[in-house]
Design a protein around this motif. Structure first.
Motif, PDB file in Angstrom:
ATOM      1  N   ASP A 119       2.391   1.175   7.819  1.00  0.00           N
ATOM      2  CA  ASP A 119       3.256   2.364   8.302  1.00  0.00           C
ATOM      3  C   ASP A 119       3.233   3.336   7.244  1.00  0.00           C
ATOM      4  O   ASP A 119       3.325   4.644   7.499  1.00  0.00           O
ATOM      5  N   LEU A 120       3.240   3.036   5.986  1.00  0.00           N
ATOM      6  CA  LEU A 120       3.721   4.078   4.938  1.00  0.00           C
ATOM      7  C   LEU A 120       2.026   4.841   4.675  1.00  0.00           C
ATOM      8  O   LEU A 120       2.335   5.942   4.081  1.00  0.00           O
ATOM      9  N   GLN A 121       1.191   4.375   5.074  1.00  0.00           N
ATOM     10  CA  GLN A 121      -0.238   4.852   4.459  1.00  0.00           C
ATOM     11  C   GLN A 121      -0.379   6.355   5.155  1.00  0.00           C
ATOM     12  O   GLN A 121      -0.661   7.286   4.477  1.00  0.00           O
ATOM     13  N   ARG A 122       0.467   6.505   6.480  1.00  0.00           N
ATOM     14  CA  ARG A 122       0.381   7.949   6.989  1.00  0.00           C
ATOM     15  C   ARG A 122       0.953   9.117   5.919  1.00  0.00           C
ATOM     16  O   ARG A 122       0.780  10.321   6.302  1.00  0.00           O
ATOM     17  N   PHE A 123       1.969   8.630   5.281  1.00  0.00           N
ATOM     18  CA  PHE A 123       2.745   9.498   4.227  1.00  0.00           C
ATOM     19  C   PHE A 123       2.173   9.711   2.937  1.00  0.00           C
ATOM     20  O   PHE A 123       2.513  10.253   1.992  1.00  0.00           O
ATOM     21  N   VAL A 124       0.764   9.200   2.784  1.00  0.00           N
ATOM     22  CA  VAL A 124       0.169   9.535   1.448  1.00  0.00           C
ATOM     23  C   VAL A 124       0.020  11.004   1.344  1.00  0.00           C
ATOM     24  O   VAL A 124      -0.520  11.661   1.956  1.00  0.00           O
ATOM     25  N   GLY A 125       0.283  11.761   0.228  1.00  0.00           N
ATOM     26  CA  GLY A 125       0.171  12.913  -0.124  1.00  0.00           C
ATOM     27  C   GLY A 125       1.627  13.720   0.353  1.00  0.00           C
ATOM     28  O   GLY A 125       1.498  14.845  -0.031  1.00  0.00           O
ATOM     29  N   LEU A 185       3.450  10.753  -2.913  1.00  0.00           N
ATOM     30  CA  LEU A 185       2.923   9.466  -2.726  1.00  0.00           C
ATOM     31  C   LEU A 185       1.256   9.518  -2.888  1.00  0.00           C
ATOM     32  O   LEU A 185       0.901  10.351  -2.036  1.00  0.00           O
ATOM     33  N   ILE A 186       0.735   8.814  -3.676  1.00  0.00           N
ATOM     34  CA  ILE A 186      -0.499   8.872  -3.770  1.00  0.00           C
ATOM     35  C   ILE A 186      -1.317   7.473  -3.460  1.00  0.00           C
ATOM     36  O   ILE A 186      -2.536   7.600  -3.329  1.00  0.00           O
ATOM     37  N   ASP A 187      -0.724   6.503  -3.303  1.00  0.00           N
ATOM     38  CA  ASP A 187      -1.187   4.920  -2.896  1.00  0.00           C
ATOM     39  C   ASP A 187      -0.270   4.158  -2.494  1.00  0.00           C
ATOM     40  O   ASP A 187       0.825   4.373  -2.847  1.00  0.00           O
ATOM     41  N   ARG A 216      10.450  -8.509   6.155  1.00  0.00           N
ATOM     42  CA  ARG A 216       8.832  -7.963   6.297  1.00  0.00           C
ATOM     43  C   ARG A 216       7.944  -9.001   5.964  1.00  0.00           C
ATOM     44  O   ARG A 216       8.088 -10.120   5.289  1.00  0.00           O
ATOM     45  N   ALA A 217       6.857  -8.816   6.830  1.00  0.00           N
ATOM     46  CA  ALA A 217       5.688  -9.697   6.683  1.00  0.00           C
ATOM     47  C   ALA A 217       4.872  -9.776   5.316  1.00  0.00           C
ATOM     48  O   ALA A 217       4.121 -10.504   4.932  1.00  0.00           O
ATOM     49  N   GLU A 218       5.084  -8.644   4.652  1.00  0.00           N
ATOM     50  CA  GLU A 218       4.321  -8.359   3.497  1.00  0.00           C
ATOM     51  C   GLU A 218       5.051  -7.730   2.475  1.00  0.00           C
ATOM     52  O   GLU A 218       5.837  -6.651   2.870  1.00  0.00           O
ATOM     53  N   ALA A 219       4.753  -7.677   1.128  1.00  0.00           N
ATOM     54  CA  ALA A 219       5.432  -6.915   0.099  1.00  0.00           C
ATOM     55  C   ALA A 219       4.487  -5.362   0.301  1.00  0.00           C
ATOM     56  O   ALA A 219       3.355  -5.533   0.561  1.00  0.00           O
ATOM     57  N   VAL A 220       5.196  -4.312  -0.153  1.00  0.00           N
ATOM     58  CA  VAL A 220       4.310  -3.271  -0.287  1.00  0.00           C
ATOM     59  C   VAL A 220       4.785  -2.500  -1.477  1.00  0.00           C
ATOM     60  O   VAL A 220       5.902  -2.499  -2.101  1.00  0.00           O
ATOM     61  N   SER A 221       3.392  -2.147  -2.245  1.00  0.00           N
ATOM     62  CA  SER A 221       3.714  -1.454  -3.404  1.00  0.00           C
ATOM     63  C   SER A 221       3.571   0.069  -2.968  1.00  0.00           C
ATOM     64  O   SER A 221       2.198   0.418  -2.538  1.00  0.00           O
ATOM     65  N   ALA A 222       4.340   1.151  -3.356  1.00  0.00           N
ATOM     66  CA  ALA A 222       3.969   2.535  -3.315  1.00  0.00           C
ATOM     67  C   ALA A 222       4.047   3.070  -4.631  1.00  0.00           C
ATOM     68  O   ALA A 222       4.859   3.091  -5.297  1.00  0.00           O
ATOM     69  N   VAL A 223       2.751   4.020  -4.728  1.00  0.00           N
ATOM     70  CA  VAL A 223       2.628   4.562  -6.105  1.00  0.00           C
ATOM     71  C   VAL A 223       2.798   6.010  -6.068  1.00  0.00           C
ATOM     72  O   VAL A 223       2.225   6.718  -5.235  1.00  0.00           O
ATOM     73  N   PHE A 224       3.592   6.807  -7.030  1.00  0.00           N
ATOM     74  CA  PHE A 224       3.801   8.046  -6.949  1.00  0.00           C
ATOM     75  C   PHE A 224       3.565   8.631  -8.410  1.00  0.00           C
ATOM     76  O   PHE A 224       3.459   7.951  -9.274  1.00  0.00           O
ATOM     77  N   ASP A 225       2.965  10.024  -8.136  1.00  0.00           N
ATOM     78  CA  ASP A 225       2.720  10.942  -9.252  1.00  0.00           C
ATOM     79  C   ASP A 225       3.464  12.242  -9.101  1.00  0.00           C
ATOM     80  O   ASP A 225       3.881  12.661  -8.024  1.00  0.00           O
ATOM     81  N   SER A 226       3.922  13.113 -10.412  1.00  0.00           N
ATOM     82  CA  SER A 226       4.503  14.197 -10.435  1.00  0.00           C
ATOM     83  C   SER A 226       4.271  14.953 -11.768  1.00  0.00           C
ATOM     84  O   SER A 226       4.416  14.025 -12.988  1.00  0.00           O
ATOM     85  N   PRO A 227       3.981  16.085 -11.834  1.00  0.00           N
ATOM     86  CA  PRO A 227       4.069  16.894 -13.068  1.00  0.00           C
ATOM     87  C   PRO A 227       5.383  16.737 -13.858  1.00  0.00           C
ATOM     88  O   PRO A 227       5.509  16.841 -15.069  1.00  0.00           O
TER      89      PRO A 227
END
Length: 149
Positions: free
Chosen positions: A53-59, A76-78, A94-105
């Protein structure tokens, strides 16, 4: 070099009208194959979102509001699925844990304050208070990660 092609004004206008009529009769490429987007694939809720679900929000840009009211924009980078395993409680939302990785200057203040609950907002996901903290990479830099479980 001269050309003997003779096209009357009436012939030119008739050909343009034929092209316009043909274009109107055919479905456009954007209607035939809509681009996948948040509206096309349904709503996503922070409480039940999977990695897919969250993959479409990468970037995409996410706004993080700290307890003192400071707002930082992260990208969101990964996104990665983290299976719970057989010992996980059966009543998890939820059926799985989800790790979301972010970056920013502009991430330095968030990295310095460490792991804490912050308000995270996205235009399609809405807002949620989530636990966000720094993770150190092998090259010595820092990223920010949240885990939904």
């Amino acid at each position: 070099m001269t050309s003997d092609t003779k096209l009357s004004r009436r012939g030119y206008l008739a050909s343009q009208a034929a092209v316009a009529a043909a274009a109107a009769a055919l479905p456009s490429a954007s209607l035939a194959r809509p681009s996948p987007g948040p509206a096309a694939t349904g709503p996503v809720d922070w409480r039940t979102a999977t990695a897919a679900d969250l993959q479409r929000f990468v970037g995409d840009r996410f706004r993080v509001t700290s307890a003192d009211g400071t707002v930082t924009v992260l990208h969101l980078i990964d996104v990665e699925a983290r299976p719970f395993g057989p010992d996980a409680p059966a009543d998890l939302p939820r059926a799985e844990a989800v790790s979301a990785v972010f970056d920013s200057p502009d991430k330095a203040p968030l990295v310095e304050t460490g792991h804490m609950t912050r308000r995270i907002s996205h235009m399609h996901l809405g807002s949620a208070d989530l636990f966000l903290g720094p993770v150190h990479t092998r090259d010595g830099s820092d990223l920010l990660e949240l885990t939904l479980s």
